[in-house]
Design a protein around this motif. Structure first.
Motif, PDB file in Angstrom:
ATOM      1  N   ASP A   1     -16.073   2.306 -13.274  1.00  0.00           N
ATOM      2  CA  ASP A   1     -16.302   3.044 -14.521  1.00  0.00           C
ATOM      3  C   ASP A   1     -17.360   4.122 -14.253  1.00  0.00           C
ATOM      4  O   ASP A   1     -18.275   3.909 -13.474  1.00  0.00           O
ATOM      5  N   GLY A   2     -17.199   5.221 -14.899  1.00  0.00           N
ATOM      6  CA  GLY A   2     -18.188   6.283 -14.724  1.00  0.00           C
ATOM      7  C   GLY A   2     -17.911   7.155 -13.525  1.00  0.00           C
ATOM      8  O   GLY A   2     -18.706   8.034 -13.191  1.00  0.00           O
ATOM      9  N   ARG A   3     -16.788   6.899 -12.819  1.00  0.00           N
ATOM     10  CA  ARG A   3     -16.470   7.726 -11.656  1.00  0.00           C
ATOM     11  C   ARG A   3     -15.326   8.696 -11.942  1.00  0.00           C
ATOM     12  O   ARG A   3     -14.714   9.234 -11.030  1.00  0.00           O
ATOM     13  N   ALA A   4     -15.028   8.895 -13.224  1.00  0.00           N
ATOM     14  CA  ALA A   4     -13.865   9.728 -13.590  1.00  0.00           C
ATOM     15  C   ALA A   4     -13.956  11.122 -12.979  1.00  0.00           C
ATOM     16  O   ALA A   4     -12.932  11.720 -12.624  1.00  0.00           O
ATOM     17  N   ALA A   5     -15.178  11.626 -12.827  1.00  0.00           N
ATOM     18  CA  ALA A   5     -15.346  12.987 -12.303  1.00  0.00           C
ATOM     19  C   ALA A   5     -14.883  13.098 -10.852  1.00  0.00           C
ATOM     20  O   ALA A   5     -14.683  14.200 -10.344  1.00  0.00           O
ATOM     21  N   THR A   6     -14.707  11.951 -10.183  1.00  0.00           N
ATOM     22  CA  THR A   6     -14.310  11.999  -8.775  1.00  0.00           C
ATOM     23  C   THR A   6     -12.784  11.952  -8.610  1.00  0.00           C
ATOM     24  O   THR A   6     -12.289  11.950  -7.484  1.00  0.00           O
TER      25      THR A   6
ATOM     26  N   MET B   1      -5.885  -1.385  -5.484  1.00  0.00           N
ATOM     27  CA  MET B   1      -5.097  -0.160  -5.603  1.00  0.00           C
ATOM     28  C   MET B   1      -4.683   0.080  -7.057  1.00  0.00           C
ATOM     29  O   MET B   1      -4.648   1.215  -7.524  1.00  0.00           O
ATOM     30  N   THR B   2      -4.391  -1.009  -7.786  1.00  0.00           N
ATOM     31  CA  THR B   2      -4.050  -0.872  -9.207  1.00  0.00           C
ATOM     32  C   THR B   2      -5.239  -0.299  -9.976  1.00  0.00           C
ATOM     33  O   THR B   2      -5.104   0.636 -10.774  1.00  0.00           O
ATOM     34  N   LEU B   3      -6.416  -0.874  -9.701  1.00  0.00           N
ATOM     35  CA  LEU B   3      -7.640  -0.428 -10.377  1.00  0.00           C
ATOM     36  C   LEU B   3      -7.889   1.054 -10.088  1.00  0.00           C
ATOM     37  O   LEU B   3      -8.130   1.851 -10.993  1.00  0.00           O
ATOM     38  N   TRP B   4      -7.804   1.415  -8.814  1.00  0.00           N
ATOM     39  CA  TRP B   4      -8.100   2.810  -8.430  1.00  0.00           C
ATOM     40  C   TRP B   4      -7.038   3.758  -8.980  1.00  0.00           C
ATOM     41  O   TRP B   4      -7.369   4.802  -9.547  1.00  0.00           O
ATOM     42  N   GLN B   5      -5.774   3.383  -8.839  1.00  0.00           N
ATOM     43  CA  GLN B   5      -4.702   4.287  -9.298  1.00  0.00           C
ATOM     44  C   GLN B   5      -4.791   4.508 -10.802  1.00  0.00           C
ATOM     45  O   GLN B   5      -4.562   5.624 -11.273  1.00  0.00           O
ATOM     46  N   SER B   6      -5.112   3.452 -11.562  1.00  0.00           N
ATOM     47  CA  SER B   6      -5.131   3.644 -13.008  1.00  0.00           C
ATOM     48  C   SER B   6      -6.392   4.374 -13.469  1.00  0.00           C
ATOM     49  O   SER B   6      -6.358   5.069 -14.474  1.00  0.00           O
ATOM     50  N   ALA B   7      -7.482   4.262 -12.704  1.00  0.00           N
ATOM     51  CA  ALA B   7      -8.722   4.951 -13.118  1.00  0.00           C
ATOM     52  C   ALA B   7      -8.797   6.377 -12.575  1.00  0.00           C
ATOM     53  O   ALA B   7      -9.226   7.290 -13.268  1.00  0.00           O
ATOM     54  N   LEU B   8      -8.355   6.569 -11.319  1.00  0.00           N
ATOM     55  CA  LEU B   8      -8.610   7.858 -10.657  1.00  0.00           C
ATOM     56  C   LEU B   8      -7.388   8.479  -9.988  1.00  0.00           C
ATOM     57  O   LEU B   8      -7.458   9.603  -9.504  1.00  0.00           O
TER      58      LEU B   8
ATOM     59  N   ALA C   1       0.834  -1.208   0.000  1.00  0.00           N
ATOM     60  CA  ALA C   1       0.000   0.000   0.000  1.00  0.00           C
ATOM     61  C   ALA C   1       0.867   1.256   0.000  1.00  0.00           C
ATOM     62  O   ALA C   1       0.567   2.244  -0.679  1.00  0.00           O
ATOM     63  N   ALA C   2       1.976   1.206   0.746  1.00  0.00           N
ATOM     64  CA  ALA C   2       2.890   2.362   0.772  1.00  0.00           C
ATOM     65  C   ALA C   2       3.545   2.541  -0.596  1.00  0.00           C
ATOM     66  O   ALA C   2       3.623   3.655  -1.121  1.00  0.00           O
ATOM     67  N   GLU C   3       3.987   1.435  -1.201  1.00  0.00           N
ATOM     68  CA  GLU C   3       4.615   1.528  -2.526  1.00  0.00           C
ATOM     69  C   GLU C   3       3.634   2.034  -3.566  1.00  0.00           C
ATOM     70  O   GLU C   3       4.009   2.757  -4.492  1.00  0.00           O
ATOM     71  N   MET C   4       2.380   1.624  -3.437  1.00  0.00           N
ATOM     72  CA  MET C   4       1.417   1.928  -4.495  1.00  0.00           C
ATOM     73  C   MET C   4       0.750   3.279  -4.320  1.00  0.00           C
ATOM     74  O   MET C   4      -0.067   3.676  -5.145  1.00  0.00           O
ATOM     75  N   GLY C   5       1.076   3.981  -3.236  1.00  0.00           N
ATOM     76  CA  GLY C   5       0.628   5.368  -3.139  1.00  0.00           C
ATOM     77  C   GLY C   5      -0.596   5.605  -2.279  1.00  0.00           C
ATOM     78  O   GLY C   5      -1.395   6.488  -2.588  1.00  0.00           O
ATOM     79  N   ALA C   6      -0.748   4.859  -1.183  1.00  0.00           N
ATOM     80  CA  ALA C   6      -1.822   5.202  -0.231  1.00  0.00           C
ATOM     81  C   ALA C   6      -1.369   6.388   0.618  1.00  0.00           C
ATOM     82  O   ALA C   6      -0.194   6.484   0.983  1.00  0.00           O
ATOM     83  N   ALA C   7      -2.289   7.268   0.919  1.00  0.00           N
ATOM     84  CA  ALA C   7      -1.957   8.412   1.783  1.00  0.00           C
ATOM     85  C   ALA C   7      -2.072   8.026   3.251  1.00  0.00           C
ATOM     86  O   ALA C   7      -1.403   8.602   4.112  1.00  0.00           O
ATOM     87  N   ARG C   8      -2.950   7.075   3.547  1.00  0.00           N
ATOM     88  CA  ARG C   8      -3.139   6.636   4.938  1.00  0.00           C
ATOM     89  C   ARG C   8      -3.526   5.159   4.915  1.00  0.00           C
ATOM     90  O   ARG C   8      -4.286   4.736   4.040  1.00  0.00           O
ATOM     91  N   ILE C   9      -3.013   4.409   5.867  1.00  0.00           N
ATOM     92  CA  ILE C   9      -3.287   2.971   5.927  1.00  0.00           C
ATOM     93  C   ILE C   9      -3.990   2.692   7.254  1.00  0.00           C
ATOM     94  O   ILE C   9      -3.437   2.969   8.321  1.00  0.00           O
TER      95      ILE C   9
END
Ligand code: SAM
Length: 248
Positions: free
Chosen positions: A183-188, A237-244, A104-112
């Motif tokens: 999908d469809g959450r790009a605005a966030t 985290m991969t899904l979230w980082q690549s989408a948002l 999680a730290a490597e992949m860019g979480a701000a808080r764990i």
């Protein structure tokens, strides 16, 4: 002389202000690591970061068994903060919990945030050990930011005070095989988010009902197979980082 300095082979997180000419006193553990383990000597270069001031090239000014001093010389990277993403996860076995914090730290979480769910086996965690894993992961991966690892809290208590503006990616194993709903959450993108991963036993029906009723929660599938919790953290985290997040 600076021009003759070897490139820094070691990155070190320090809880100390950094700036040009700043001298940084080392504690015993840091001195042991730099001089005992990594065999650095006076004049050698070290990369330093403190989580807020980017990365700095420093030089060993004094090397001792129990301490030493580094001298910060020049900033080598500007500060890069993680996206505003929290990872909530139910602790599992020790080695796998360590893995989750490291990834999680490597992949860019701000808080764990370790959370105790209805089916969580682990009753306690070593917050200081997990925080040290997050520091080590940031040192290894070239990050200039270290996520905070919070104390273990009950998931229900966390949801009681869930911030109105923070979206929650609720990874629900009951949705395995259905289309992912990010999908469809790009605005966030750029807004506060969190990911929630359950324990080996999954979520209870009470928890699922509570999460489904939370307006900020977005139930998400991680594909057709049930993933182990540690794999699910990396996949989510991969899904979230690549989408948002900051991989875009
Ligand atoms: N015991 C559960 C079962 O058999 O259905 C599996 C729990 S799984 C090992 C641990 C956690 O990973 C889940 O609570 C969920 O958060 C996440 N997870 C694993 N696979 C998933 C999937 N395909 N879709 C969504 N979440 C998943």
């Amino acid at each position: 002389m600076l021009a003759l300095m070897k490139d820094a082979k070691v990155r070190l997180f320090v809880e100390h202000p950094l700036g040009q000419g700043q001298s940084v006193a080392l504690n015993r553990a840091q001195a042991h690591y730099l001089f005992g383990v990594m065999r650095l000597a006076e004049g050698d270069a070290v990369s330093l970061f403190n989580g807020v001031a980017g990365e700095w090239r420093a030089r060993v000014a004094e090397a001792g068994k129990r301490g030493g001093t580094l001298l910060a010389e020049a900033q080598t990277r500007v500060q890069q903060m993680a996206p505003d993403l929290w990872l909530l996860f139910a602790p599992i076995k020790k080695a796998r919990t360590d893995f989750i914090v490291e990834k999680a730290a490597e992949m860019g979480a701000a808080r764990i945030c370790p959370v105790q769910t209805d089916f969580t086996n682990a009753e306690r965690i070593r917050q200081d050990r997990l925080q040290a894993h997050a520091v080590e992961a940031a040192e290894q991966c070239g990050g200039t930011f270290v996520p905070e690892v919070t104390a273990l809290q009950k998931l229900s208590a966390v949801l009681d005070v869930w911030p109105a503006d923070r979206h929650l990616m609720f990874c629900d194993e009951a949705l395995a095989g259905l289309a992912s709903a990010l999908d469809g959450r790009a605005a966030t993108a750029g807004q506060p988010w969190a990911i929630l991963i359950g324990p080996e036993g999954g979520f209870s029906e009470t928890e699922r009902a509570r999460l489904q009723a939370l307006p900020q929660a977005q139930p998400v599938s991680l594909g057709p197979r049930i993933l182990r919790a540690d794999t699910a953290v990396v996949a989510a985290m991969t899904l979230w980082q690549s989408a948002l997040g900051d991989w875009q």
